[in-house]
Design an enzyme around this catalytic site. Structure first.
Site, short mmCIF file in Angstrom:
data_model
loop_
_atom_site.label_atom_id
_atom_site.label_comp_id
_atom_site.label_asym_id
_atom_site.label_seq_id
_atom_site.Cartn_x
_atom_site.Cartn_y
_atom_site.Cartn_z
N ARG A 90 0.83 -1.21 0.00
CA ARG A 90 0.00 0.00 0.00
C ARG A 90 0.87 1.25 0.00
O ARG A 90 0.57 2.22 -0.71
CB ARG A 90 -0.91 -0.01 1.23
CG ARG A 90 -1.74 1.26 1.35
CD ARG A 90 -2.64 1.23 2.58
NE ARG A 90 -3.49 2.40 2.63
CZ ARG A 90 -4.53 2.52 3.44
NH1 ARG A 90 -4.85 1.55 4.26
NH2 ARG A 90 -5.26 3.63 3.44
N ASN A 144 -10.67 -4.49 -1.56
CA ASN A 144 -10.54 -3.46 -2.58
C ASN A 144 -9.58 -3.86 -3.69
O ASN A 144 -8.64 -4.64 -3.43
CB ASN A 144 -10.06 -2.15 -1.94
CG ASN A 144 -11.16 -1.43 -1.22
OD1 ASN A 144 -12.27 -1.33 -1.72
ND2 ASN A 144 -10.86 -0.90 -0.04
N CYS A 164 -19.29 -2.23 0.41
CA CYS A 164 -18.49 -1.05 0.75
C CYS A 164 -19.19 -0.32 1.88
O CYS A 164 -20.41 -0.42 2.03
CB CYS A 164 -18.33 -0.15 -0.47
SG CYS A 164 -17.32 1.32 -0.20
N HIS A 194 -16.50 3.34 -5.02
CA HIS A 194 -15.62 4.49 -4.84
C HIS A 194 -15.78 5.53 -5.94
O HIS A 194 -14.87 6.32 -6.22
CB HIS A 194 -14.15 4.05 -4.70
CG HIS A 194 -13.87 3.32 -3.44
ND1 HIS A 194 -12.61 2.92 -3.05
CD2 HIS A 194 -14.70 2.93 -2.43
CE1 HIS A 194 -12.68 2.31 -1.88
NE2 HIS A 194 -13.94 2.31 -1.49
N TYR A 244 -14.24 9.84 -2.41
CA TYR A 244 -13.31 9.46 -3.48
C TYR A 244 -13.44 10.35 -4.72
O TYR A 244 -12.53 10.37 -5.54
CB TYR A 244 -13.52 7.99 -3.85
CG TYR A 244 -13.08 7.06 -2.76
CD1 TYR A 244 -11.77 6.60 -2.69
CD2 TYR A 244 -13.96 6.66 -1.76
CE1 TYR A 244 -11.35 5.76 -1.67
CE2 TYR A 244 -13.56 5.83 -0.73
CZ TYR A 244 -12.25 5.39 -0.70
OH TYR A 244 -11.84 4.57 0.33
#
Length: 420
Positions: A90, A144, A164, A194, A244
């Site tokens: 990440r 995700n 989500c 998102h 987002y």
């Protein structure tokens, strides 16, 4: 009823456990299995999970295992919450896109594509093993990028639904502002995972009074502050975009911020280290307050509601990620959209969606095309497929950027890409 959580060693799992314990009348679990290859984390999280169940008087058993096949055998539902490559991957997703002037984020843009490439093959392998060990199980995906992962599962013929927490977060926030219970708030929530907008906030059900204009008139400053967007954006759009959308509506501003602030990955890694130390305290028998800073608010409530609807055939309306099948007529039927749907033992059935304004529909169509190319790259591999997916993404879109990002993506993820 048996549930298995794949990725059960996550520091976030106690939030899920707390929801299972509190909402046991909604979802009466008899056996909960936490599955994770990281045995050290699994031991800590599993111990806390048992103490939470005991404190709240839950009669179900909690077991842990690193054996995926044994863990999911005979399960009624399998929840997926994976992070292939961990927080280290990440951190890379958030860093190398910035070198090219693009947003670095774990689910959006180039970083999101990297996560999809790492994740989809692993999830498809897990799903095939679930199909053999528990052929009637529902797979609930919280991994995700949810839209792409869920589309991969559905295209492979699995009984899967994506989940989500954006919608339930807005539902809880709006209920507090309106002084009503969350169950009274129905969202006209539409888009892709998102990439969604709240076009209406109705009280009492899908046909109830739309109070979104009232919300925006009285609370737009606070809502805009939560989204880190100017109030003028909400006033001009007349809707509430998800957080987002800031990556699209304020891309260059976000890039400047990301270049000057500590990364979210670094923040989460520090929180996780502290949480794991806390989980090792055998006197701890509730989720710690620090967990609220980890992210994923209300996921446990959403997961319980979805699993209950699927396994108990309740027919509730919930926001899910599911096949389009004509719901948005400008998208392919096999696209995965995020909309309210009736959920029962046969799966998800999207409610009718009023036509989208081109301002929103155009972006949805663009990102859907990217997700199609991203899934092709994740399943089949190849530098050219990665390049095409990046070139198609509205946050990239330039040949030179796509070339440079492709090289960086492959270089930083080679160990997770079988074809590289």
């Amino acid at each position: 009823m048996k549930l298995a959580v794949v990725g059960g060693g996550s520091t976030y799992t106690p939030e899920l456990i707390d929801g299972f314990a509190r909402l046991r009348e909604t979802l009466p679990i008899e056996e909960l299995v936490l599955v994770d290859p990281a045995e050290d984390r699994l031991r800590l999280v599993g111990g806390l999970a048992r103490r939470i169940f005991a404190r709240q008087g839950h009669p179900g058993t909690v077991t842990t295992t690193s054996d995926l096949d044994a863990g999911v055998a005979g399960a009624d539902a399998v929840l997926l919450q994976l992070r292939v490559g961990g927080q280290a991957a990440r951190a890379q997703d958030e860093a190398w896109p910035l070198e090219c002037g693009c947003v670095g984020q774990e689910t959006t843009g180039a970083g999101g594509l990297a996560k999809a490439l790492r994740t989809v093959p692993v999830v498809l392998d897990i799903a095939e093993r679930v199909r053999r060990a528990a052929p009637d199980a529902w797979i609930i995906d919280f991994t995700n990028p949810v839209g792409i992962v869920t589309r991969a599962l559905l295209q492979a013929g699995h009984r899967a639904v994506g989940l989500c927490n954006v919608a339930i977060g807005f539902q809880r926030r709006f209920a507090g502002l309106l002084g009503v219970t969350p169950e009274q708030v129905h969202l006209d929530h539409v888009g892709l995972n998102h990439l969604t907008w709240e076009r209406g906030v109705r009280i009492g059900g899908p046909e109830g009074e739309d109070v979104l204009p009232k919300l925006l008139a009285e609370h737009a400053d606070g809502i805009a502050g939560d989204l880190h967007l100017p109030r003028a954006v909400l006033d001009r759009l007349g809707v509430v975009p998800s957080y987002y959308l800031r990556y699209y509506y304020a891309h260059d501003e976000v890039v400047r911020e990301m270049r000057t602030k500590p990364s979210r990955a670094a923040e989460v890694a520090a929180i996780e280290a502290e949480l794991l130390e806390m989980y090792g305290d055998e006197t701890l028998d509730e989720k710690p307050e620090l967990l609220s800073r980890r992210g994923g608010a209300y996921y446990s409530e959403a997961a319980v509601a979805l699993a209950s609807s699927l396994l108990r055939d309740t027919g509730d309306v919930q926001v899910v990620n599911t096949l389009n099948n004509g719901t948005l007529p400008f998208l392919p039927d096999d696209a995965v959209i995020e909309v309210p749907a009736t959920v029962d033992a046969n799966g998800t059935h999207p409610l009718p969606v009023p036509p989208l304004d081109p301002l929103f529909g155009g972006l949805v169509a663009n990102v859907t095309a990217y997700e199609d190319l991203a899934l092709t790259a994740a399943v089949h591999g190849g530098r050219d497929r990665v390049f095409k997916a990046l070139l198609s993404h509205p946050l990239v879109g330039q040949y030179e950027y796509a070339e440079a990002l492709t090289d960086r993506l492959i270089a930083h993820n080679r160990e997770h890409l079988a074809w590289a």
